[in-house]
Design an enzyme around this catalytic site. Structure first.
Site, PDB file in Angstrom:
ATOM      1  CB  SER A   1      -0.959  -0.047   1.185  1.00 35.25           C
ATOM      2  OG  SER A   1      -2.030   0.852   1.024  1.00 35.25           O
TER       3      SER A   1
ATOM      4  CG  ASP B   1      -4.173  -1.925   0.690  1.00 39.17           C
ATOM      5  OD1 ASP B   1      -3.450  -2.530   1.490  1.00 39.17           O
ATOM      6  OD2 ASP B   1      -4.164  -0.692   0.572  1.00 39.17           O
TER       7      ASP B   1
END
Length: 321
Positions: free
Chosen positions: A41, A155
């Site tokens: 991320s 993510d």
């Protein structure tokens, strides 16, 4: 023991990821050489920019962002498969990065993502750096997933919020992990009635407009018996922090990622662990770059002081002092 070649694992955690920049600044000021980096991320974004030699440019750009500018960059679209498209902020990152592939980077770089169709963690180690970053930052329910090479990617923090495994093979003298899921102590405490940021408030309104559909349906019209009413009345007497729909979802993700990070650290213990507390800032407070970068630098300085003192003690023991 006194080597300066470092392999970095940079964790996920939204705007708290600015702390990674402060950590890297402190490492470089002390003469450490980063020879490999993996990130999930925001960690993938910072790690990719560092590997490409563009992190200073990004930091200067981020420090100028205001709350309103952040909201425009996040590009909210309620109809998308996620509240935010985030293409505008990726355009800004692309302008800073230029057209560079992972294979062209001077050091090994891994962006960790999650394949939503197979439910497996994916290591992105080739192809355009910006595409790898885009796939890794797709926060569930917030930023739309990214379709890449036949895979629907989201993510990296879903399964691997602190990617230690990808740096295991890097030829380094020590490994450093930067977790953004630290305990509450050491960060800025948020009062229960604190005003949400512009981004968080917009997301709360979006969530309420969607969930209102359920509230007006038969799920919200269920009949309560007297015992249920008593339980509800009793609960009202307890002071509960006011959390919007987005804050509840965000807090849930934070708790899950903290648990996953602990398992990762048990399996792959780093030489140095730097923990950024969850209270350092909220996940979408991307306008607080300067403050959070400094938090990262301070935490890195303390952790490296402890590490270097430990090395000195070991060297003194070897020398027989």
């Amino acid at each position: 023991m006194a080597g300066k070649r470092v392999a970095l694992a940079l964790g996920s955690g939204g705007a708290r990821g600015y702390a990674h920049i402060g950590v890297i600044d402190e490492l470089q000021d002390r003469g450490y050489e980063i020879v490999g980096v993996a990130g999930s991320s925001m960690g993938a974004l910072v790690g990719g920019l560092q590997a490409a030699g563009k992190l200073d440019d990004f930091a200067e750009w981020a420090k100028k962002l205001t709350q309103r500018a952040v909201l425009r960059l996040l590009d909210p679209k309620i109809t998308a498969a996620g509240v935010l498209r985030a293409e505008k902020i990726l355009d800004a990152v692309r302008d800073i990065l230029g057209e560079v592939t992972i294979e062209q980077l001077p050091i090994p770089y891994t962006a960790v993502s999650t394949d939503l169709l197979t439910g497996k963690s994916v290591w992105l180690q080739r192809g355009p750096v910006d595409a790898a970053i885009r796939a890794s930052i797709a926060i569930p329910g917030v930023i739309t997933p990214h379709f890449l090479d036949g895979r629907l990617l989201a993510d990296g923090g879903i399964l691997d919020p602190l990617p230690m495994a990808p740096i295991a093979a890097v030829n380094a003298d020590l490994t450093i992990a930067v977790s953004l899921s630290g305990s509450e102590s050491g960060g800025r405490e948020e009062p229960a009635n604190a005003e949400p940021s512009v981004s968080a408030e917009w997301l709360n309104r979006a969530w309420r407009s969607t969930t209102a559909l359920f509230d007006t349906g038969r799920f919200g019209a269920a009949t309560e018996d007297d015992s249920d009413k008593e339980l509800v009345d009793a609960a009202k007497e307890i002071a509960v922090p006011k959390l919007g729909s987005f804050e509840v979802m965000n807090r849930t993700i934070d708790i899950a990622q903290a648990a996953l990070a602990r398992h990762t650290l048990a399996a792959y213990p780093p030489d140095v662990l730097i923990e950024v507390p969850r209270t350092a800032c909220r996940s979408l407070e991307f306008h607080r770059a300067a403050e959070v970068i400094e938090i990262g630098r301070v935490l890195a300085s303390a952790a490296l002081d402890d590490y270097e003192k430990g090395v000195e003690r070991q060297l003194d023991a070897i020398r027989g002092r």
